[in-house]
Design an enzyme around this catalytic site. Structure first.
Site, short mmCIF file in Angstrom:
data_model
loop_
_atom_site.label_atom_id
_atom_site.label_comp_id
_atom_site.label_asym_id
_atom_site.label_seq_id
_atom_site.Cartn_x
_atom_site.Cartn_y
_atom_site.Cartn_z
N GLU A 166 0.82 -1.20 0.00
CA GLU A 166 0.00 0.00 0.00
C GLU A 166 0.86 1.26 0.00
OE1 GLU A 166 -3.20 -0.30 2.80
OE2 GLU A 166 -3.12 -2.48 2.69
N CYS A 186 3.56 8.47 1.14
CA CYS A 186 4.10 7.49 2.08
C CYS A 186 4.27 6.18 1.32
CB CYS A 186 3.09 7.36 3.22
SG CYS A 186 3.51 6.15 4.46
N CYS A 209 6.60 -7.00 6.98
CA CYS A 209 7.78 -6.52 7.72
C CYS A 209 8.31 -7.64 8.60
CB CYS A 209 7.40 -5.32 8.58
SG CYS A 209 8.83 -4.47 9.30
N CYS A 211 6.98 -5.04 15.49
CA CYS A 211 6.76 -4.07 16.57
C CYS A 211 5.34 -4.34 17.08
CB CYS A 211 6.89 -2.64 16.07
SG CYS A 211 8.55 -2.30 15.43
N CYS A 232 2.12 -2.38 15.67
CA CYS A 232 2.03 -2.08 14.24
C CYS A 232 1.30 -3.20 13.52
CB CYS A 232 3.45 -1.92 13.67
SG CYS A 232 3.44 -1.66 11.88
N CYS A 263 -1.62 5.70 9.57
CA CYS A 263 -0.37 5.09 9.88
C CYS A 263 -0.54 3.81 10.70
CB CYS A 263 0.32 6.16 10.68
SG CYS A 263 1.80 5.82 11.35
N1 SAH Z 1 9.80 0.42 9.64
C1 SAH Z 1 9.79 1.86 9.59
C2 SAH Z 1 8.55 2.40 8.91
C3 SAH Z 1 7.32 2.03 9.73
S1 SAH Z 1 5.80 2.89 9.59
C4 SAH Z 1 9.90 2.41 10.97
O1 SAH Z 1 9.82 1.64 11.94
O2 SAH Z 1 10.11 3.60 11.13
C5 SAH Z 1 6.05 4.52 10.08
C6 SAH Z 1 5.72 4.87 11.52
O3 SAH Z 1 4.40 4.47 11.93
C7 SAH Z 1 6.67 4.25 12.51
O4 SAH Z 1 7.12 5.23 13.39
C8 SAH Z 1 5.79 3.26 13.20
O5 SAH Z 1 6.28 2.94 14.46
C9 SAH Z 1 4.46 3.97 13.25
N2 SAH Z 1 3.30 3.12 13.53
C10 SAH Z 1 3.15 1.82 13.24
N3 SAH Z 1 1.96 1.39 13.65
C11 SAH Z 1 1.32 2.42 14.22
C12 SAH Z 1 0.03 2.59 14.80
N4 SAH Z 1 -0.83 1.58 14.89
N5 SAH Z 1 -0.30 3.81 15.25
C13 SAH Z 1 0.57 4.83 15.15
N6 SAH Z 1 1.79 4.74 14.60
C14 SAH Z 1 2.18 3.54 14.15
#
Ligand code: SAH
Length: 381
Positions: A92, A109, A116, A120, A123, A341
């Site tokens: 996406e 974005c 991934c 985390c 996420c 996000c």
């Molecule tokens: N792998 C990269 C890109 C991830 S997505 C990274 O870790 O930076 C971009 C951002 O969205 C990251 O800071 C991630 O931690 C955040 N993110 C992921 N899931 C989320 C959620 N459910 N709510 C808010 N932010 C989130």
């Protein structure tokens, strides 16, 4: 099968490819201008190239783009695409126009991997497991698709963030090559301040960025200490906060001018949103040239986390601002199309079985999993 996808090569690689075939190096710039500036990919229209060269190019070079599977437009202007990339999987991408405060931005974005590897805890991409890396062309293709969409309005993508699916620094070379093209005046010509690689903190890869790129860097910190961060971002067990902050400092210094790091901090109720966390964060970042992006958690089914109240979010932000930090609150966009996000719920074919485990977990907890994505025809109307 043609030898090369044009969108896979940065200027140096394209030059080498042409020179290898006996052409002059300056042809690379000529070709890039046709493709990226004039949007022409029909070699027969490239009148400043010899007929023989055009024939050779037509045989040797393709312009394969990801295929658009779905597109959804939010009432707030956010647009989300689901695209099928080279390996057959879907990822996406989200376009976030911003007209506020006299800004005139179109931020895209982009995804860098299918799913991934990092998992985390908060996420949703992490819950899908991992099914491979995107190529440079898969990444550049996302920008081309968004630009074609915006061209209808006489606009283009102005900012790129690698904040879609995946950990960009675990797909290093394709991401770096894509970044080269994004910042190359013969391609997209986007300023280095407007191309941001976001990482959960792959320390050796950040070190490898030094001297390789001058793109902006965002760190997904989310916690001010190791015990808490290791719970949220398991990668922290391998690369703890002090190592991470140290290599980030080196990277920022390597840029050799007044550039700063972006710190991303997703606020989760009762987890990392206390005043004490804000104070600890301020102490941690005391000597770091940075701006802080606060992201209120975006819930998804079965996540086990909640978004804090606006009061708590404001209180956290105020505490940081009082300590002198430039702090942005990222407002949620595209909620109605699941484009927020961490909500990029695609259809990753999981090779790690993580998705199945997660789904089982949700079933046991009685929460609904997954969301249906509408076909593009239904959404375009
Ligand atoms: N792998 C990269 C890109 C991830 S997505 C990274 O870790 O930076 C971009 C951002 O969205 C990251 O800071 C991630 O931690 C955040 N993110 C992921 N899931 C989320 C959620 N459910 N709510 C808010 N932010 C989130």
């Amino acid at each position: 099968m043609r030898a090369v996808n044009f969108f896979d090569l940065n200027q140096a690689q394209l030059t080498a490819f042409l020179v290898d075939a006996g052409h002059k190096p300056f042809r690379a710039k000529q070709l890039m201008k046709w493709v990226y500036h004039q949007e022409i990919s029909d070699f027969s229209a490239m009148t400043d190239l010899s007929k023989a060269m055009r024939a050779w190019l037509a045989e040797s070079v393709s312009f394969d783009l990801p295929e658009v599977v779905h597109r959804a437009e939010s009432t707030d202007g956010t647009v989300k695409w689901v695209v099928r990339v080279g390996g057959g999987n879907c990822v996406e991408m989200v376009l976030i126009p911003d007209r506020s405060e006299a800004r005139d931005r179109n931020t895209l974005c982009v995804s860098s991997q299918v799913g991934c590897m990092l998992d985390c805890t908060f996420c949703s991409t992490g819950k899908q497991g991992f099914d491979g890396n995107l190529s440079t062309a898969d990444i550049i293709g996302q920008v081309v698709i968004a630009n074609r969409f915006l061209a209808g309005r006489g606009e283009a993508v102005t900012n790129i963030v690698f904040m879609g699916m995946g950990e960009p620094l675990l797909n290093f070379e394709p991401v770096m090559t894509a970044t080269d093209l994004l910042m190359d005046d013969f391609a997209f010509g986007i300023s280095k301040r407007r191309v941001t690689i976001s990482t959960a903190g792959v320390v050796p890869a950040i070190r490898n960025m030094i001297g390789r790129t001058d793109a902006s860097l965002a760190i997904s910190l989310h916690a001010p200490n190791d015990p808490l961060r290791s719970q949220l971002v398991p990668l922290n067990k391998k690369y703890p906060i002090d190592e991470l902050m140290s290599v980030c400092g080196d990277y920022i210094v390597s840029l050799g001018e007044r550039r700063s790091l972006t710190i991303e901090y997703t606020l989760m109720r009762g987890v990392n949103d206390d005043l004490a966390h804000a104070e600890e964060l301020a102490t941690l970042l005391r000597d770091v040239r940075c701006k802080i992006n606060l992201i209120p958690f975006n819930p998804f089914p079965g996540s086990g986390f909640e978004r804090p109240s606006m009061n708590r979010v404001r209180r956290f932000q105020t505490a940081l601002m009082q300590r002198g930090f430039s702090t942005m609150l990222r407002t949620t966009r595209g909620d109605d199309i699941d484009a927020a996000c961490g909500q990029l719920v695609g259809r990753v074919q999981d090779r790690t079985q993580r998705q199945a485990r997660y789904k089982e977990q949700i079933r046991a907890g009685g929460t609904a999993a997954g969301r249906r994505l509408l076909p593009v025809e239904e959404l375009a109307s």
